[in-house]
Motif scaffolding. Sequence first.
Motif: not given
Length: 153
Positions: A39-53
């Motif tokens: 359920g984590y957001d795959p785009v957030a890893y790139f856009a925010q450099n962190k794991a975001v639910k």
Amino acid sequence: MKKIIASVFCIALSIGIINAQSALRIKDFNLEKGVAIQGYDPVAYFAQNKAVKGNKQFSVSAEGVIYYLSSAANKDLFLKDYKKYEPQYGGWCAYAMGATNDKVEVDPETFKIVEGKLFLFYHSWTNNTLNKWNKDEASLKAKADKNWMLLFH
């Protein structure tokens, strides 16, 4: 008339191929109740450099695999080029895929982006496979790429 029949046949064949690919992805990807990356957001890893639910409200299906995004903006980015954001090796632990050719669960908060690709890793109190990956990344990545191609059939 022959052109219409040929067109219908091509469309039916394409749908069959797409359905077969979706079935393979669903079978081989690391999914929890049908959802990727727990359920984590795959785009957030790139856009925010962190794991975001992610949020179910912003869910999308990419060839049968469901992803939750955390915002409408991330959903739009994902829909434009989902393959850019999908985790490598179907979301299984990159280290395990390279070291032992196994599908091992991941901790979505333990990740690394290498050459624009998302890699996820297993992490427990006593074992952080990201550290092991970092010690021999080039070799493990080459092995994992090969192993995934053999597994994902």
